[in-house]
Motif scaffolding. Structure first.
Motif, PDB file in Angstrom:
ATOM      1  N   SER A 149      -4.117  -0.342   7.726  1.00 50.05           N
ATOM      2  CA  SER A 149      -3.270  -1.529   7.853  1.00 50.05           C
ATOM      3  C   SER A 149      -1.840  -1.288   7.383  1.00 50.05           C
ATOM      4  CB  SER A 149      -3.878  -2.683   7.064  1.00 50.05           C
ATOM      5  OG  SER A 149      -4.026  -2.322   5.705  1.00 50.05           O
TER       6      SER A 149
ATOM      7  N   PRO B  74       6.204  -2.907  10.359  1.00 51.88           N
ATOM      8  CA  PRO B  74       7.128  -3.107   9.243  1.00 51.88           C
ATOM      9  C   PRO B  74       6.470  -3.003   7.870  1.00 51.88           C
ATOM     10  CG  PRO B  74       6.446  -5.236  10.028  1.00 51.88           C
ATOM     11  CD  PRO B  74       5.751  -4.190  10.898  1.00 51.88           C
ATOM     12  N   ILE B  75       5.150  -2.729   7.834  1.00 50.57           N
ATOM     13  CA  ILE B  75       4.434  -2.713   6.560  1.00 50.57           C
ATOM     14  C   ILE B  75       4.653  -1.400   5.803  1.00 50.57           C
ATOM     15  CG2 ILE B  75       2.163  -2.910   5.483  1.00 50.57           C
ATOM     16  CD1 ILE B  75       1.411  -4.665   8.000  1.00 50.57           C
TER      17      ILE B  75
ATOM     18  N   LYS C 255      -3.381  -6.384   8.363  1.00 54.40           N
ATOM     19  CA  LYS C 255      -2.105  -6.233   9.073  1.00 54.40           C
ATOM     20  C   LYS C 255      -1.375  -7.571   9.169  1.00 54.40           C
ATOM     21  CE  LYS C 255      -2.873  -2.225  12.034  1.00 54.40           C
ATOM     22  NZ  LYS C 255      -3.030  -1.799  13.442  1.00 54.40           N
ATOM     23  N   ALA C 256      -2.112  -8.621   9.522  1.00 54.50           N
ATOM     24  CA  ALA C 256      -1.492  -9.953   9.641  1.00 54.50           C
ATOM     25  C   ALA C 256      -1.038 -10.461   8.275  1.00 54.50           C
ATOM     26  CB  ALA C 256      -2.474 -10.930  10.286  1.00 54.50           C
TER      27      ALA C 256
ATOM     28  N   TYR D  14      -0.364  -8.689   5.419  1.00 50.70           N
ATOM     29  CA  TYR D  14       0.735  -7.922   4.851  1.00 50.70           C
ATOM     30  C   TYR D  14       2.023  -8.136   5.633  1.00 50.70           C
ATOM     31  CZ  TYR D  14      -3.063  -5.635   2.358  1.00 50.70           C
ATOM     32  OH  TYR D  14      -4.170  -5.391   1.584  1.00 50.70           O
ATOM     33  N   ARG D  15       1.908  -8.379   6.906  1.00 49.28           N
ATOM     34  CA  ARG D  15       3.112  -8.706   7.700  1.00 49.28           C
ATOM     35  C   ARG D  15       3.753  -9.980   7.155  1.00 49.28           C
ATOM     36  NH1 ARG D  15       5.961  -7.433  12.571  1.00 49.28           N
ATOM     37  NH2 ARG D  15       7.771  -8.760  12.327  1.00 49.28           N
ATOM     38  N   GLN D  16       2.923 -10.961   6.810  1.00 47.73           N
ATOM     39  CA  GLN D  16       3.447 -12.197   6.226  1.00 47.73           C
ATOM     40  C   GLN D  16       4.093 -11.928   4.866  1.00 47.73           C
ATOM     41  OE1 GLN D  16       0.390 -15.173   6.183  1.00 47.73           O
ATOM     42  NE2 GLN D  16       0.371 -15.379   8.406  1.00 47.73           N
TER      43      GLN D  16
ATOM     44  N   VAL E 219       5.513  -9.130   3.895  1.00 48.56           N
ATOM     45  CA  VAL E 219       6.778  -8.441   4.171  1.00 48.56           C
ATOM     46  C   VAL E 219       7.831  -9.434   4.669  1.00 48.56           C
ATOM     47  CG1 VAL E 219       7.900  -6.724   5.662  1.00 48.56           C
ATOM     48  CG2 VAL E 219       5.706  -6.201   4.567  1.00 48.56           C
ATOM     49  N   ASP E 220       7.467 -10.265   5.636  1.00 43.82           N
ATOM     50  CA  ASP E 220       8.409 -11.263   6.161  1.00 43.82           C
ATOM     51  C   ASP E 220       8.882 -12.204   5.059  1.00 43.82           C
ATOM     52  OD1 ASP E 220       8.141 -10.150   8.677  1.00 43.82           O
ATOM     53  OD2 ASP E 220       6.848 -11.748   9.447  1.00 43.82           O
TER      54      ASP E 220
END
Length: 140
Positions: free
Chosen positions: A53, A58-59, A118-119, A121-123, A125-126
């Motif tokens: 993941s 972008p992670i 993935k979903a 950690y994307r949040q 990061v964002d």
């Protein structure tokens, strides 16, 4: 309650809220503690180098975290970084009693846990990037 300091005992009982308090303390006192710099960087080193993941943008490179897992348990806690590598947010992920059925296919399938991470950690990061932008706007 901690049964042992290694984190390997199933008798350890720490809540997500308690872990958040620990991370908050580390963040506030890290100039003296210097613990955050010892944490693996997503997709780059340590236990996070090959984690599915965390291998791609972008992670990749956008989190510092500590993982822990036992059969059916997948935990991660750490910090989301801004574009300059500064800690902007913290997160705690506790997944317990997770025993998915194997996919019945000959094609490689991304596990539901990897999809979730993935979903999630994307949040993180964002959110970290948005905090960084907000903090930069507030400064003269």
């Amino acid at each position: 309650m901690l049964e042992d300091g290694s984190g390997l005992s199933r008798n350890n009982r720490v809540t997500a809220s308690q872990m958040r308090e620990v991370l908050s303390y580390i963040h506030s006192n890290d100039s003296a503690l210097k613990l955050a710099r010892l944490m693996p960087v997503s997709g780059n080193n340590g236990t996070l180098k090959y984690r599915s993941s965390m291998r791609k943008a972008p992670i990749k490179g956008a989190l510092v975290a500590k993982s822990g897992s036992l059969f059916g348990t997948y935990n991660m806690m750490g910090f989301g970084l801004g574009s300059k590598g500064e800690r902007e947010s913290l997160f705690v992920q506790f997944v317990t009693d997770y025993h998915p059925k194997k996919a019945n296919t000959s094609k490689p399938v991304e596990s539901p846990l990897t999809q979730f991470e993935k979903a999630y950690y994307r949040q993180v990061v964002d959110y970290s990037y948005s905090l960084e932008r907000s903090n930069n706007k507030a400064q003269p």
